[in-house]
Design a protein around this motif. Structure first.
Motif, mmCIF file in Angstrom:
data_model
loop_
_atom_site.group_PDB
_atom_site.id
_atom_site.type_symbol
_atom_site.label_atom_id
_atom_site.label_comp_id
_atom_site.label_asym_id
_atom_site.label_seq_id
_atom_site.Cartn_x
_atom_site.Cartn_y
_atom_site.Cartn_z
ATOM 1 N N VAL A 86 0.847 -1.204 0.000
ATOM 2 C CA VAL A 86 0.000 0.000 0.000
ATOM 3 C C VAL A 86 0.878 1.249 0.000
ATOM 4 C CG1 VAL A 86 -1.676 1.338 1.348
ATOM 5 C CG2 VAL A 86 -2.000 -1.132 1.045
ATOM 6 N N ARG A 87 1.920 1.261 0.828
ATOM 7 C CA ARG A 87 2.837 2.416 0.859
ATOM 8 C C ARG A 87 3.528 2.591 -0.499
ATOM 9 N NH1 ARG A 87 3.833 0.319 5.989
ATOM 10 N NH2 ARG A 87 5.742 -0.708 5.302
ATOM 11 N N ASP A 90 1.076 4.082 -2.818
ATOM 12 C CA ASP A 90 0.927 5.502 -2.463
ATOM 13 C C ASP A 90 2.056 6.334 -3.074
ATOM 14 O OD1 ASP A 90 -1.323 4.913 -0.916
ATOM 15 O OD2 ASP A 90 -0.237 5.009 1.000
ATOM 16 N N ARG A 91 3.296 5.859 -2.942
ATOM 17 C CA ARG A 91 4.442 6.597 -3.501
ATOM 18 C C ARG A 91 4.346 6.691 -5.013
ATOM 19 N NH1 ARG A 91 7.251 3.544 0.306
ATOM 20 N NH2 ARG A 91 8.028 2.132 -1.299
ATOM 21 N N GLU A 93 1.659 6.616 -6.780
ATOM 22 C CA GLU A 93 0.572 7.546 -7.086
ATOM 23 C C GLU A 93 1.034 8.996 -6.871
ATOM 24 O OE1 GLU A 93 -4.191 7.476 -6.523
ATOM 25 O OE2 GLU A 93 -3.020 7.233 -4.675
ATOM 26 N N GLU A 94 1.740 9.250 -5.771
ATOM 27 C CA GLU A 94 2.273 10.590 -5.499
ATOM 28 C C GLU A 94 3.233 11.045 -6.594
ATOM 29 O OE1 GLU A 94 4.120 10.311 -1.647
ATOM 30 O OE2 GLU A 94 2.193 9.894 -0.654
ATOM 31 N N ARG A 100 -5.202 4.852 -9.004
ATOM 32 C CA ARG A 100 -6.112 3.847 -8.466
ATOM 33 C C ARG A 100 -7.473 4.062 -9.118
ATOM 34 N NH1 ARG A 100 -2.950 5.045 -3.512
ATOM 35 N NH2 ARG A 100 -2.382 3.070 -2.541
#
Length: 187
Positions: A86-87, A90-91, A93-94, A100
């Motif tokens: 998940v992390r 997240d990275r 996506e950032e 997503r």
């Protein structure tokens, strides 16, 4: 009381170790050195493209060949914990590489590469290819065919599970290997 460690006489341990080393033939030793050298070179090359460590590059490659993959399946391919995956998502996506989307299962999300992510994937794949081609420099076409057949035989011995096949091929250009010696069917 069960003791987890068995004490071995140092002299016996020395001879056991010597016997192990003597049993290792040159091919086995060279294969180990080759695997480590290529892993190091590929990792360094990919890190030059995307300044992230760990399984970041592999995640981009896998999401590219399985658009809509869930975090759960990606986690299994990368052999990461769920929170770690998940992390990682997240990275990505950032960084604008992954987005997503809704998945068919409302409890999950589908991961897709953005245009920027697809470009990054191509760069990563080209760097991997360049690194591997450099390692094969000086090998004739016939030698490459023989080597490919031998590598295919070795690869068939490695995966322990269906998902293990995907893990081995997590940086592969899956379209190149239409005759994959370890085709995975888990995803």
């Amino acid at each position: 009381m069960h003791n987890a460690y068995i004490l071995v006489n140092p002299t016996i341990a020395f001879f056991m170790h010597s016997a192990y080393i003597a049993a290792m033939d040159r091919t086995t030793n060279l294969l180990g050195a080759l695997a480590l050298a290529l892993t190091d070179k590929i990792s360094a090359g990919l890190k030059d493209i995307i300044d992230r460590s760990g399984e970041t590059a592999a995640a981009i490659v896998v999401i590219g060949y399985v658009p809509g993959i869930s975090v759960q399946v990606l986690r299994q391919v990368l052999d990461l914990s769920h929170p770690g995956t998940v992390r990682l998502a997240d990275r990505l996506e950032e960084d604008g590489l992954v987005e997503r989307r809704s998945a068919t299962d409302a409890r999950a999300v589908a991961l897709h590469l953005t245009r920027k992510g697809a470009i990054m994937r191509k760069k990563l794949m080209m760097r991997r290819l360049d690194t591997l081609e450099a390692a094969l420099k000086g090998i004739t076409t016939n030698e490459r065919r023989v080597l490919a057949d031998l590598i295919a035989k070795v690869l068939t011995n490695l995966p322990e599970t269906e998902m293990g096949k995907h893990r081995i091929c997590r940086l592969c250009d899956v379209q190149t290997c239409s005759d994959c010696p370890i085709p995975g069917h888990a995803i």
